[in-house]
Design a protein around this motif. Sequence first.
Motif: not given
Length: 203
Positions: A121-124, A149-156, A182-184, A200-203
């Motif tokens: 549903a559009g949610s990373p 690792t954060g609201e818009r970051s992860a280790r996959f 964006r800005d992946v 991984l990180s994005w906004r």
Amino acid sequence: MYVGTEASSGGGAAWELEQRRLAATDEDQARGMFFQGALSVIANLGGEGAVARCKGVAGVWEINPFHLYSVSRYLRMVSTAARLLGPQLNGFDGVLHRMGSQATVDFLASLFGRELLAEAAGSPRLLLESLGDAYRMAVSYGERYPQWTGERSARFIMRRDFMPAAYHEGVLRGALEAVGARDVRVMGRQVALLESEYELSWR
């Protein structure tokens, strides 16, 4: 830590792809859509001669996108393609990244992929939470999951996966961008021959 001869390039060396192929069993399989996607990249960059050569090396001529094929055949195809197309795409890793991006396009266009996008549903964040299950619909092997690792970051994390990090960098970037991230930024590293991690990180 596992380090290949191309340590900074995500493990794209030809000898390493052969090591991965030799580690695969007959039960390690991937759906035909990934073969078709790889062949699309090969056709666009190398023409029908390159396609015929890669099909011949893999021993796969007629491909059903939903059928499961031995991943060792896929690795043969990818390794041959990387040698043929590397000069156009900055070496093995450029080819692997392009094929990973195409794999995402093809998977998301499938029934499995459409279900994944609907659930996300559009949610990373929701996408990454569901991605392990999506992989299990597409391949018969391995384990994959995020560590936040954060609201818009992860280790996959990927365990017992046969494709090098450069390939999955293309996969993960394409998947996140498909849900509007964006800005992946995606940076992968090999931990062992069949284990890798991605920041991984994005906004």
